[in-house]
Design a protein around this motif. Structure first.
Motif, PDB file in Angstrom:
ATOM      1  N   PHE A 146     181.759  47.975  85.829  1.00  0.00           N
ATOM      2  CA  PHE A 146     181.523  48.997  84.815  1.00  0.00           C
ATOM      3  C   PHE A 146     182.820  49.738  84.526  1.00  0.00           C
ATOM      4  O   PHE A 146     183.572  50.071  85.445  1.00  0.00           O
ATOM      5  N   VAL A 205     179.302  47.398  90.903  1.00  0.00           N
ATOM      6  CA  VAL A 205     178.022  47.547  91.607  1.00  0.00           C
ATOM      7  C   VAL A 205     177.570  46.161  92.030  1.00  0.00           C
ATOM      8  O   VAL A 205     177.558  45.234  91.221  1.00  0.00           O
ATOM      9  N   SER A 251     178.560  54.643  81.828  1.00  0.00           N
ATOM     10  CA  SER A 251     178.468  53.569  82.809  1.00  0.00           C
ATOM     11  C   SER A 251     177.509  53.903  83.946  1.00  0.00           C
ATOM     12  O   SER A 251     176.924  53.006  84.545  1.00  0.00           O
ATOM     13  N   VAL A 252     177.324  55.178  84.239  1.00  0.00           N
ATOM     14  CA  VAL A 252     176.390  55.572  85.295  1.00  0.00           C
ATOM     15  C   VAL A 252     174.970  55.161  84.901  1.00  0.00           C
ATOM     16  O   VAL A 252     174.243  54.549  85.689  1.00  0.00           O
ATOM     17  N   ALA A 263     177.459  55.711  91.733  1.00  0.00           N
ATOM     18  CA  ALA A 263     178.281  55.411  90.552  1.00  0.00           C
ATOM     19  C   ALA A 263     178.959  56.678  90.041  1.00  0.00           C
ATOM     20  O   ALA A 263     180.131  56.654  89.644  1.00  0.00           O
ATOM     21  N   THR A 264     178.238  57.785  90.053  1.00  0.00           N
ATOM     22  CA  THR A 264     178.835  59.067  89.635  1.00  0.00           C
ATOM     23  C   THR A 264     179.983  59.430  90.566  1.00  0.00           C
ATOM     24  O   THR A 264     181.062  59.825  90.103  1.00  0.00           O
ATOM     25  N   VAL A 269     178.730  50.007  96.026  1.00  0.00           N
ATOM     26  CA  VAL A 269     179.533  50.471  94.902  1.00  0.00           C
ATOM     27  C   VAL A 269     180.984  50.427  95.359  1.00  0.00           C
ATOM     28  O   VAL A 269     181.366  51.092  96.320  1.00  0.00           O
ATOM     29  N   VAL A 311     171.980  54.330  93.087  1.00  0.00           N
ATOM     30  CA  VAL A 311     173.003  53.726  92.224  1.00  0.00           C
ATOM     31  C   VAL A 311     173.632  54.806  91.356  1.00  0.00           C
ATOM     32  O   VAL A 311     174.860  54.883  91.228  1.00  0.00           O
ATOM     33  N   SER A 312     172.806  55.643  90.765  1.00  0.00           N
ATOM     34  CA  SER A 312     173.322  56.708  89.892  1.00  0.00           C
ATOM     35  C   SER A 312     174.235  57.666  90.651  1.00  0.00           C
ATOM     36  O   SER A 312     175.304  58.044  90.156  1.00  0.00           O
ATOM     37  N   ALA A 314     174.680  51.370  84.995  1.00  0.00           N
ATOM     38  CA  ALA A 314     174.593  50.858  86.360  1.00  0.00           C
ATOM     39  C   ALA A 314     173.165  50.991  86.891  1.00  0.00           C
ATOM     40  O   ALA A 314     172.646  50.076  87.543  1.00  0.00           O
ATOM     41  N   PHE A 327     184.367  50.689  88.218  1.00  0.00           N
ATOM     42  CA  PHE A 327     183.764  50.458  89.527  1.00  0.00           C
ATOM     43  C   PHE A 327     182.845  49.248  89.434  1.00  0.00           C
ATOM     44  O   PHE A 327     182.424  48.852  88.352  1.00  0.00           O
ATOM     45  N   ASP A 385     184.962  50.993  94.597  1.00  0.00           N
ATOM     46  CA  ASP A 385     185.859  51.757  93.731  1.00  0.00           C
ATOM     47  C   ASP A 385     187.300  51.547  94.169  1.00  0.00           C
ATOM     48  O   ASP A 385     187.562  50.769  95.082  1.00  0.00           O
TER      49      ASP A 385
END
Length: 133
Positions: free
Chosen positions: A9, A63, A15-16, A47-48, A76, A43-44, A19, A61, A78
């Motif tokens: 993403f 997932v 993107s959050v 991802a955040t 996740v 995930v949210s 994802a 990032f 990064d």
């Protein structure tokens, strides 16, 4: 049999949401329904965190979801090595509860360092086991 899927993403706020949708769609395809809400929220949150704290400028990032037997593993990835940690947010804080939520919803979570740059924040969820294809 292990099922595995991953998606990259871009470093954009939308993107959050994407994802979370990716995770929900993947779990539905694997016929795993009972932990979808927990996994979607995690995930949210992860991802955040990746977007705000874990990505080098203009890097997104990744997932990854793995399902095997009765466990779903969420990762996740990064681009920063800084390890996240839970903190006690004040009642008036508008952020700072993400990893506390992940710890409460997941059956386990942690951080795995990668080399040469970045890390993986993972969480695992016990399920009844879907009919993976």
């Amino acid at each position: 049999m292990i099922e595995s899927v991953q998606r990259y993403f871009e470093a954009h706020p939308e993107s959050v949401r994407q994802a979370g949708e990716f995770a929900s769609t993947t779990l539905a395809g694997w016929d795993i329904a009972e932990r979808v809400d927990d996994i979607h929220l995690c995930v949210s949150e992860l991802a955040t965190n990746a977007l705000v704290h874990g990505t080098v400028s203009d890097h997104g990032f990744l997932v990854r979801l793995d399902a095997e037997d009765d466990v779903v593993r969420l990762e996740v990835h990064d681009s920063r090595r800084r390890r996240p940690g839970t903190r006690q947010a004040a009642d008036t804080d508008v952020s700072g509860r993400g990893l506390v939520l992940v710890a409460a919803l997941a059956d386990g979570w942690g951080v795995q360092d990668r080399t040469p740059l970045g890390k993986i924040v993972w969480s695992c969820f016990k399920t009844a086991g879907g009919t993976t294809a």
